[in-house]
Design a protein around this motif. Structure first.
Motif, PDB file in Angstrom:
ATOM      1  N   THR A 278       0.681  -1.116   0.037  1.00  0.00           N
ATOM      2  CA  THR A 278       0.067   0.001   0.084  1.00  0.00           C
ATOM      3  C   THR A 278       0.884   1.365  -0.107  1.00  0.00           C
ATOM      4  O   THR A 278       0.626   2.268  -0.906  1.00  0.00           O
ATOM      5  N   TYR A 281       2.458   1.935  -3.407  1.00  0.00           N
ATOM      6  CA  TYR A 281       1.754   2.562  -4.460  1.00  0.00           C
ATOM      7  C   TYR A 281       1.265   3.869  -4.222  1.00  0.00           C
ATOM      8  O   TYR A 281       1.023   4.465  -5.157  1.00  0.00           O
ATOM      9  N   ILE A 353      -7.688  -1.623 -16.040  1.00  0.00           N
ATOM     10  CA  ILE A 353      -7.395  -0.299 -15.229  1.00  0.00           C
ATOM     11  C   ILE A 353      -6.454   0.515 -15.835  1.00  0.00           C
ATOM     12  O   ILE A 353      -6.889   1.667 -16.110  1.00  0.00           O
ATOM     13  N   THR A 356      -8.267   2.283 -19.016  1.00  0.00           N
ATOM     14  CA  THR A 356      -9.238   3.059 -18.473  1.00  0.00           C
ATOM     15  C   THR A 356      -8.810   4.591 -18.376  1.00  0.00           C
ATOM     16  O   THR A 356      -9.508   5.689 -18.622  1.00  0.00           O
ATOM     17  N   TYR A 357      -7.580   4.792 -18.179  1.00  0.00           N
ATOM     18  CA  TYR A 357      -6.633   5.993 -17.602  1.00  0.00           C
ATOM     19  C   TYR A 357      -5.818   6.460 -18.418  1.00  0.00           C
ATOM     20  O   TYR A 357      -4.828   6.815 -18.255  1.00  0.00           O
ATOM     21  N   ARG A 368      -4.109   8.025 -10.735  1.00  0.00           N
ATOM     22  CA  ARG A 368      -5.422   7.320 -10.391  1.00  0.00           C
ATOM     23  C   ARG A 368      -4.987   5.801 -10.498  1.00  0.00           C
ATOM     24  O   ARG A 368      -5.552   5.068  -9.910  1.00  0.00           O
ATOM     25  N   ILE A 369      -4.171   5.484 -11.411  1.00  0.00           N
ATOM     26  CA  ILE A 369      -3.902   3.770 -11.675  1.00  0.00           C
ATOM     27  C   ILE A 369      -3.307   3.298 -10.486  1.00  0.00           C
ATOM     28  O   ILE A 369      -3.885   2.085  -9.958  1.00  0.00           O
ATOM     29  N   TRP A 370      -2.392   3.977  -9.913  1.00  0.00           N
ATOM     30  CA  TRP A 370      -1.645   3.271  -8.701  1.00  0.00           C
ATOM     31  C   TRP A 370      -2.578   3.319  -7.256  1.00  0.00           C
ATOM     32  O   TRP A 370      -2.099   2.506  -6.322  1.00  0.00           O
ATOM     33  N   TYR A 372      -5.414   2.136  -7.303  1.00  0.00           N
ATOM     34  CA  TYR A 372      -6.444   0.781  -7.278  1.00  0.00           C
ATOM     35  C   TYR A 372      -5.604  -0.195  -6.629  1.00  0.00           C
ATOM     36  O   TYR A 372      -5.990  -0.766  -5.711  1.00  0.00           O
ATOM     37  N   PRO A 373      -4.258  -0.488  -6.770  1.00  0.00           N
ATOM     38  CA  PRO A 373      -3.474  -1.707  -6.245  1.00  0.00           C
ATOM     39  C   PRO A 373      -3.228  -1.116  -4.764  1.00  0.00           C
ATOM     40  O   PRO A 373      -3.162  -2.148  -3.934  1.00  0.00           O
ATOM     41  N   GLY A 375      -5.261   0.668  -2.709  1.00  0.00           N
ATOM     42  CA  GLY A 375      -6.535   0.207  -1.998  1.00  0.00           C
ATOM     43  C   GLY A 375      -6.802  -1.111  -1.861  1.00  0.00           C
ATOM     44  O   GLY A 375      -7.352  -1.618  -0.631  1.00  0.00           O
ATOM     45  N   PHE A 376      -6.308  -2.095  -2.923  1.00  0.00           N
ATOM     46  CA  PHE A 376      -6.808  -3.426  -2.878  1.00  0.00           C
ATOM     47  C   PHE A 376      -5.832  -4.156  -1.762  1.00  0.00           C
ATOM     48  O   PHE A 376      -6.046  -5.086  -1.050  1.00  0.00           O
TER      49      PHE A 376
END
Length: 397
Positions: A278, A281, A353, A356-357, A368-370, A372-373, A375-376
């Motif tokens: 986390t 990223y 993803i 998408t960006y 924005r892409i980074w 996502y991982p 948050g996951f």
């Protein structure tokens, strides 16, 4: 042998995403397809080893044949001018390469009196090989510089690796003889895939760890697929060379792992590894190639915690839970679940993803892409923290 084995992997895999995007005009989903060949190779590799290498042929001979074949495929990848032409070659290459990871280990173990003590010294040369490849690309040939990338010079990585693969292929036939394993047990598909260890999933703690291992591979896939294109796109100088900081930290944190494991226990060690994903990223999302470059370098440097604290600790935990009877099957099952199922999911999600960006001129909204991982990874962290009950695990290497 070990130096060349990982020089070959690190010499093209790190820059693959950048090459495909810059030179072959590949989309995020197509780049994900290319990286997914690693997972298909990991899934198929046990069959090559279990049904062929362990039963009929000397390991060093199969290693030689696979790497000589790989040299030819590397040349074909070097000459490919479209993603459609490139993909079949990279798929076949990874199907042939992934079994060699087990073969070099078998050849090493066969020569050692005490593998537990001796192997780590040999294996570290593999990491040195990976680092060496990255440094050559960035600081000797400068193939990942903006000017060289614009001229399509990154494709030379395949030529370099093809030569190294041919050298290792020829050298393999002069390695000490490693005959097939003689076993009275019948080789079964379930045994090869590690399915005999499925009964371990009845243990709730192991089930939580097993599912978490699969899910944490989704953030891992983002790093493999996007880190080099990201650094290259935002203008970081010598990105491939700088990414070797991750391998250096891997060696350092592997040395620190025994202390951390004994001091804080298995659960906190695993959680530290998850949290590091986390943090990494978030650093990638908000860092840049100017005054905040240190954030990017720190994110790369966290690779040692990300990988060692989760995956190496996980191997130790799996070994402890399985016991002697299911030890090999359990490790095979975890490998299939992570590098097979988990990474396949991860690359697919990362590709979607990333697409998408996309901005103009094939640039990306990387912040924005980074996220996502990031948050996951924190979601997997929270679930593991709440559902995994602390238990004492003895550190064994």
């Amino acid at each position: 042998m070990m130096f060349l084995e990982f020089f070959i992997w690190g010499g093209w895999f790190v820059t693959l995403g950048t090459f495909l995007g810059d030179n072959l005009g590949a989309s995020g989903s197509e780049i994900a397809q290319a990286f997914s060949t690693q997972s298909w190779g990991a899934i198929i590799a046990p069959f090559i080893i279990g049904l062929i290498a362990d039963r009929y042929f000397n390991a060093e001979r199969i290693l030689g044949i696979l790497h000589l074949s790989g040299a030819v495929l590397m040349y074909l990848m070097y000459t490919s001018e479209s993603f459609g032409a490139f993909y079949p070659y990279v798929l076949l290459y990874m199907i042939l390469y992934m079994p060699t990871l087990a073969l070099v280990n078998s050849i090493s173990f066969n020569q050692m009196k005490d593998p537990a003590k001796e192997f780590s010294v040999v294996r570290v040369f593999g990491t040195i090989g990976w680092i060496f490849a990255g440094l050559i690309i960035s600081y000797v040939f400068f193939w990942d510089s903006p000017e060289a990338r614009a001229e399509g010079m990154l494709k030379n990585t395949f030529l370099m690796v093809g030569i190294a693969s041919a050298v290792l292929g020829g050298f393999s036939f002069f390695l000490p003889k490693t005959p097939p394993k003689v076993t009275k047990e019948e080789v079964t598909i379930s045994g090869i895939l590690g399915l005999d260890a499925l009964k371990l999933l009845k243990d709730k703690n192991f089930l939580v760890f097993f599912l978490s291992s699969i899910l944490i591979c989704i953030p891992l896939a983002f790093y493999y697929q996007n880190a080099n294109p990201f650094l290259s796109e935002i203008g970081v100088a010598n990105p491939t060379g700088k990414m070797t900081i991750g391998q250096i930290s891997e060696v350092l944190f592997l040395l620190l792992l025994p202390y951390f494991f004994k001091r804080y226990g298995f659960k906190k060690t695993i959680l530290a590894g998850m949290l590091a994903w986390t943090i990494r990223y978030v650093l990638f999302a908000y860092g840049n190639a100017d005054e905040l470059t240190f954030m990017l370098l720190l994110g790369i440097g966290l690779h040692g915690i990300c990988y060692d604290f989760f995956f190496v600790s996980g191997q130790i935990y799996t070994d402890t839970k399985a016991g002697e009877k299911y030890k090999s099957a359990a490790q095979g099952l975890i490998t299939l679940a992570t590098y097979g199922v988990g990474m396949l999911m991860g690359f697919w999600i990362a590709g979607k993803i990333t697409d998408t960006y996309v901005l103009e001129a094939n640039m990306h909204h990387w912040d924005r892409i980074w996220l996502y991982p990031a948050g996951f990874a924190i979601l997997v962290f929270a679930v593991f923290a709440l559902t995994f009950k602390n238990e004492k695990v003895a550190y064994k290497q």
